[in-house]
Write a protein that holds these residues in place. Structure first.
Motif, PDB file in Angstrom:
ATOM      1  N   HIS A  90      -7.529   6.453   2.728  1.00  0.00           N
ATOM      2  CA  HIS A  90      -6.085   6.458   2.980  1.00  0.00           C
ATOM      3  C   HIS A  90      -5.514   5.044   2.869  1.00  0.00           C
ATOM      4  O   HIS A  90      -4.428   4.840   2.305  1.00  0.00           O
ATOM      5  N   LEU A  91      -6.247   4.080   3.398  1.00  0.00           N
ATOM      6  CA  LEU A  91      -5.791   2.686   3.312  1.00  0.00           C
ATOM      7  C   LEU A  91      -5.757   2.219   1.851  1.00  0.00           C
ATOM      8  O   LEU A  91      -4.815   1.530   1.422  1.00  0.00           O
ATOM      9  N   GLN A 138      -2.440   1.107  -0.159  1.00  0.00           N
ATOM     10  CA  GLN A 138      -2.360  -0.192  -0.808  1.00  0.00           C
ATOM     11  C   GLN A 138      -2.020  -0.037  -2.294  1.00  0.00           C
ATOM     12  O   GLN A 138      -1.199  -0.775  -2.838  1.00  0.00           O
ATOM     13  N   ALA A 139      -2.623   0.989  -2.916  1.00  0.00           N
ATOM     14  CA  ALA A 139      -2.337   1.235  -4.332  1.00  0.00           C
ATOM     15  C   ALA A 139      -0.877   1.606  -4.535  1.00  0.00           C
ATOM     16  O   ALA A 139      -0.216   1.133  -5.478  1.00  0.00           O
ATOM     17  N   LEU A 140      -0.334   2.429  -3.634  1.00  0.00           N
ATOM     18  CA  LEU A 140       1.076   2.814  -3.745  1.00  0.00           C
ATOM     19  C   LEU A 140       1.990   1.618  -3.517  1.00  0.00           C
ATOM     20  O   LEU A 140       3.017   1.472  -4.194  1.00  0.00           O
ATOM     21  N   GLN A 198       4.581   0.098  -6.161  1.00  0.00           N
ATOM     22  CA  GLN A 198       5.989  -0.052  -5.810  1.00  0.00           C
ATOM     23  C   GLN A 198       6.457  -1.473  -6.141  1.00  0.00           C
ATOM     24  O   GLN A 198       7.594  -1.672  -6.575  1.00  0.00           O
ATOM     25  N   LYS A 199       5.572  -2.446  -5.950  1.00  0.00           N
ATOM     26  CA  LYS A 199       5.946  -3.831  -6.242  1.00  0.00           C
ATOM     27  C   LYS A 199       6.150  -4.025  -7.744  1.00  0.00           C
ATOM     28  O   LYS A 199       7.027  -4.781  -8.165  1.00  0.00           O
ATOM     29  N   THR A 200       5.347  -3.327  -8.518  1.00  0.00           N
ATOM     30  CA  THR A 200       5.468  -3.483  -9.969  1.00  0.00           C
ATOM     31  C   THR A 200       6.658  -2.706 -10.515  1.00  0.00           C
ATOM     32  O   THR A 200       7.131  -2.982 -11.617  1.00  0.00           O
TER      33      THR A 200
END
Length: 163
Positions: free
Chosen positions: A128-129, A133-135, A139-141
């Motif tokens: 889940h972590l 982190q991947a999401l 989102q940043k990209t």
């Protein structure tokens, strides 16, 4: 001389026996009414009276003795009844505790069946972590224009749905 003293003593003891039997009859007590244990007790009593040279039999002492024994007997019966009641209460408490233990054991076995091992929980947590982190990285990209209005997009989708 010696035999004369013994004969007088025997005669005195017979007279005392007669006197005591008469006093017992006055109290409406027959020697046949006593059990073997009571007669043995009376024999001891007479023996002690003879040893202490007490030749006067007081009926009040006998009544007091009888009342004390009767009181002890009643107290013993009362104690037995109280102990039976207490024993029954304890048995009931034990049965109730046994039922509670059985319920708790069933609950424990059901809970153990549903229990997820710590390793699986840690793996899921780390997954889940990692997903989070991947999401966040995605989102940043993602480049959202500054003039982008989400509310207007929602209104357009709603109007399309109504058509």
């Amino acid at each position: 001389m010696q035999s004369l003293k013994i004969q007088e003593e025997i005669k005195a003891l017979k007279g005392l026996g007669q006197h005591l039997e008469e006093q017992l009859k006055l109290a409406s007590v027959e020697l046949g009414d006593f059990s073997d244990g009571d007669l043995a007790l009376l024999d001891k009593c007479v023996h002690y009276y003879a040893l202490s040279h007490i030749h006067e039999f007081n009926l009040n002492f006998m009544r007091d003795f009888y009342c004390a024994k009767k009181r002890d007997c009643i107290e013993n019966r009362q104690t037995k009844v109280q102990q039976r009641i207490e024993l029954q209460r304890i048995k009931s408490a034990i049965e109730e505790a046994t039922r509670d233990v059985a319920v708790l054991e069933r609950f424990m076995s059901a809970a153990e069946e549903r229990l997820i091992p710590d390793i699986v929980v840690l793996q899921r947590n780390s997954q889940h972590l990692a997903t989070k982190q991947a999401l966040l990285d995605r989102q940043k990209t993602l480049k959202i224009p500054k003039d982008f209005n989400i509310e207007s997009v929602i209104e357009k989708v709603n109007s399309l749905e109504r058509r």
